[in-house]
Design a protein around this motif. Structure first.
Motif, short mmCIF file in Angstrom:
data_model
loop_
_atom_site.label_atom_id
_atom_site.label_comp_id
_atom_site.label_asym_id
_atom_site.label_seq_id
_atom_site.Cartn_x
_atom_site.Cartn_y
_atom_site.Cartn_z
N LEU A 109 0.85 -1.20 0.00
CA LEU A 109 0.00 0.00 0.00
C LEU A 109 0.89 1.25 0.00
CD1 LEU A 109 -2.84 -1.01 2.43
CD2 LEU A 109 -3.00 -0.57 -0.01
N PRO A 110 0.32 2.40 -0.30
CA PRO A 110 1.14 3.61 -0.29
C PRO A 110 1.81 3.80 1.07
CG PRO A 110 -1.03 4.09 -1.15
CD PRO A 110 -1.07 2.68 -0.66
N SER A 111 3.02 4.31 1.06
CA SER A 111 3.70 4.54 2.35
C SER A 111 4.55 5.79 2.23
CB SER A 111 4.55 3.35 2.74
OG SER A 111 5.77 3.42 2.07
N MET A 112 5.19 6.15 3.31
CA MET A 112 6.01 7.37 3.34
C MET A 112 7.49 7.03 3.42
SD MET A 112 4.32 10.20 3.24
CE MET A 112 5.24 11.44 4.13
N ARG A 113 7.89 5.89 2.86
CA ARG A 113 9.28 5.48 3.03
C ARG A 113 10.23 6.24 2.09
NH1 ARG A 113 10.40 0.99 5.97
NH2 ARG A 113 12.43 1.99 5.92
N HIS A 114 10.48 7.50 2.42
CA HIS A 114 11.42 8.28 1.62
C HIS A 114 12.80 7.64 1.62
CE1 HIS A 114 9.00 12.10 1.62
NE2 HIS A 114 8.34 11.32 2.44
N ASP A 115 13.11 6.96 2.74
CA ASP A 115 14.46 6.40 2.87
C ASP A 115 14.66 5.16 2.01
OD1 ASP A 115 12.61 5.11 4.46
OD2 ASP A 115 14.13 4.36 5.85
N ARG A 116 13.56 4.59 1.45
CA ARG A 116 13.74 3.36 0.67
C ARG A 116 13.44 3.55 -0.82
NH1 ARG A 116 15.94 -0.26 3.09
NH2 ARG A 116 15.37 -1.84 1.58
N TRP A 117 12.80 4.67 -1.16
CA TRP A 117 12.38 4.83 -2.55
C TRP A 117 12.77 6.19 -3.12
CZ3 TRP A 117 10.77 0.56 -4.79
CH2 TRP A 117 10.23 -0.45 -3.99
N VAL A 118 13.00 6.22 -4.44
CA VAL A 118 13.07 7.51 -5.14
C VAL A 118 11.93 7.54 -6.14
CG1 VAL A 118 15.45 8.34 -5.04
CG2 VAL A 118 14.93 6.45 -6.53
N LEU A 119 11.33 8.73 -6.28
CA LEU A 119 10.25 8.87 -7.26
C LEU A 119 10.79 9.53 -8.52
CD1 LEU A 119 7.17 9.97 -5.14
CD2 LEU A 119 7.60 7.78 -6.22
N TYR A 120 9.98 9.60 -9.53
CA TYR A 120 10.39 10.20 -10.81
C TYR A 120 10.80 11.67 -10.57
CZ TYR A 120 5.66 12.01 -10.51
OH TYR A 120 4.55 12.63 -10.06
N PRO A 121 11.66 12.20 -11.41
CA PRO A 121 12.11 13.58 -11.23
C PRO A 121 10.92 14.54 -11.26
CG PRO A 121 13.40 12.51 -12.93
CD PRO A 121 12.30 11.57 -12.58
N GLY A 122 10.94 15.46 -10.36
CA GLY A 122 9.87 16.47 -10.32
C GLY A 122 8.67 16.03 -9.51
N ALA A 123 8.73 14.86 -8.85
CA ALA A 123 7.57 14.40 -8.06
C ALA A 123 7.48 15.20 -6.76
CB ALA A 123 7.75 12.92 -7.74
#
Ligand code: GTP
Ligand code: MG
Length: 546
Positions: free
Chosen positions: A194-208
């Motif tokens: 499910l959606p989560s707030m794991r900034h430390d584990r993921w990178v999103l597309y540029p400009g997200a």
């Protein structure tokens, strides 16, 4: 101006040479004078073997020395490099508007390696570095380009170094533990996709936007390690590097690089606009300590002539002075036995032929040193770290047997203190030190996760002192120095008779030990200041070493 100078030159040199011959007080007044004085001394020495009052390598003036920087213990914090992040990218060509994902993986972080090498004698360079960091892996790029690996770091230490772990922080272990212990909140969401707030584990597309983390559905992303991490020593690290190493060993592998977006394509997510971050690098706090300081340690009273002896055996420029405690910290010199310029001085019988050995000039020992008098316990510790003990006794300073017995007495009392200290440490059981109980964290038999100590890497502040072989079991011999002085022959004969009686068991060991080492007890008469009789010392040392 130039012609004037040229004209003055012969006159000046004549003046200088006269001053050298007739006015010794003026000799040290200028640097130029000193230079001339040295040449003069060398000339006279070659013609006259008697020790003169002129400064020479073996009889230097007190200000002719070079400082030997020495450190036998230090703490270092090492960081393995973090992995680079994966890349979010899609193929774009002229007639392909929305191509498949092609983000490259991040590069792995650099690892930290250690190697014990001969020729190093001190840990001071490492101590100065303090924090040692391997570099981070580069991020992945578009067109399926992987990131570059981070550079490794090599730590070189002297042979005889013991490396022990004080603290460890491993992000992968932490993440695994988090997942195991906290099965709610963020991790649960992460596990079920499910959606989560794991900034430390993921990178999103540029400009997200950060808010996109709440709307993106992430797949499972368990923490990973590099395969090479299997070569890491068992945790907590306890390495005894007592031999020269041809190849370094891995202390901490760098974090693995994050996966690029093509790895996350699934039927439900054909065009993933996210990629994984690289794993963090491990942080290790290590204590490094020299277990073996030198092959031979010079033990003697202050002013006995230890530093002069070291100068006569090696190229060392340790300080010599006619007062007590000239030497304040150990000086280490190397005796070259075979410089490959002809027949070796000593044939080694050991498996690995030795081409050199090291000698440590240790500060003088006085009565009550075990009570921290004089320079105290610090340098008794250095004596404990020498392989062979060479007792330096001054033949011109009274009864050499009494001097030898007093030195042994101090060593004996120090040993008793050490034993008492280790037994009290055992009794109070303050330190939990269990080097062989763990393996790679994933493979460990799990302890109780609730107990506060079971996973805490921050519990050990002070490490227990190293287990070293007892002093009385080390091979030893006596160097009877200042044999050039008058009325020393009788003293030497007395000493020799005494030592052969010790060897044959007719009298007790000078330290009073029943099981003390007394297989071959030599007394070597030398005049270190003239460099006479010292060639026997390397032969005796090689006999003990092989
Ligand atoms: N005559 C003579 N004098 C010596 C000999 N060896 C050393 N000396 C002198 O003894 C004095 C002390 O020598 P050091 O080598 O500094 O003695 P040390 O044992 O290192 O002294 P500390 O550093 O204070 O412990 C100096 O003045 C030396 O010149 C020797 O073989 N013969
Ligand atoms: Mg000295």
């Amino acid at each position: 101006m130039r012609s004037q100078r040229t004209a003055l030159r012969p006159f000046l040199s004549l003046l200088l040479s006269r001053q050298i011959n007739f006015s010794p007080t003026l000799r040290h007044s200028t640097g130029l004078f000193r230079k001339c004085c040295c040449c003069y001394t060398t000339k006279t020495e070659s013609s006259n073997p008697e020790p003169s009052s002129e400064p020479s390598h073996l009889n230097p003036s007190p200000d002719d020395y070079s400082r030997f920087i020495f450190q036998d213990k230090c703490r270092s914090i090492i960081y393995a490099g973090s992995g680079g992040n994966g890349c979010v990218s899609f193929l774009r060509e002229k007639y392909i508007e929305e191509g498949p994902p092609n983000g490259g993986d991040g590069g792995s972080g650099g690892g930290v390696y250690i190697q014990a090498v001969e020729g190093l004698t001190s840990l001071h360079k490492l101590a100065r570095r303090g924090i040692i960091k391997a570099s981070r892996g580069k991020n992945g790029q578009g067109k399926s380009k992987g990131g570059k690996r981070g550079d490794d770091i090599l730590i070189q230490v002297p042979v005889g170094t013991v490396v022990r772990e004080v603290e460890r922080f491993d992000p992968v272990t932490e993440e695994l533990r988090r997942r195991k212990v906290k099965t709610t909140e963020v991790d649960e969401l992460d596990q079920i996709g499910l959606p989560s707030m794991r900034h430390d584990r993921w990178v999103l597309y540029p400009g997200a936007n950060p808010s996109d983390f709440l709307t993106t559905v992430f797949p499972r992303n368990p923490p990973r390690r590099q395969n090479i991490a299997a070569l890491e020593p068992k945790a907590p690290i306890h390495l005894d590097l007592s031999h020269h190493m041809d190849k370094p060993i891995l202390l901490a592998a760098g974090g693995v690089g994050g996966l690029g977006n093509p790895h996350f394509v699934s039927r439900s997510i054909p065009r993933p606009n996210f990629a994984a971050r690289g794993e963090g690098g491990m942080r290790l706090e290590l204590e490094l300590e020299l277990k073996l300081l030198a092959d031979v340690g010079l033990v003697g009273k202050p002013n006995a002539g230890k530093s002069t002896l070291l100068r006569s055996l090696t190229n060392s420029r340790t300080r010599v002075g006619n007062w007590e405690f000239t030497t304040l910290s150990p000086n280490i010199g190397t005796v070259v036995i075979d410089d490959y310029k002809g027949r070796p001085l000593v044939e080694s019988k050991g498996r690995v032929p030795r081409t050199n050995f090291t000698i440590a000039d240790i500060p003088g020992l006085i009565e009550g040193a075990h009570l921290d008098r004089g320079l105290g316990l610090g340098f008794l510790r250095h004596i404990e770290r020498a392989g062979i003990l060479a007792f330096v006794v001054d033949l011109s300073a009274g009864d050499p047997i009494e001097e030898l017995q007093k030195l042994w007495l101090e060593l004996g009392k120090y040993e008793q203190l050490r034993e008492m200290e280790s037994s009290t440490n055992n009794d109070s059981d303050r330190l939990i030190w269990n080097p062989s109980s763990h393996g790679l964290p994933e493979l460990q038999v799990d302890d109780d996760p609730e107990s506060p100590d079971s996973h805490s890497p921050f519990s050990k502040e002070e490490l227990p002192s190293l287990a070293l072989p007892p002093i009385h079991t080390k091979p030893w011999f006596v160097v009877a120095t200042k044999a050039d002085l008058p009325e020393t022959r009788e003293h030497y004969k007395k000493l020799q008779t005494y030592l052969s009686a010790v060897e044959q068991g007719q009298v007790e060991h000078p330290g009073g030990y029943e099981n003390g080492w007394k297989e071959k007890v030599y007394a070597i008469p030398v005049s270190a200041i003239r460099g006479e009789g010292v060639d026997r010392i390397p032969k005796v040392v090689m006999e003990f070493l092989s």
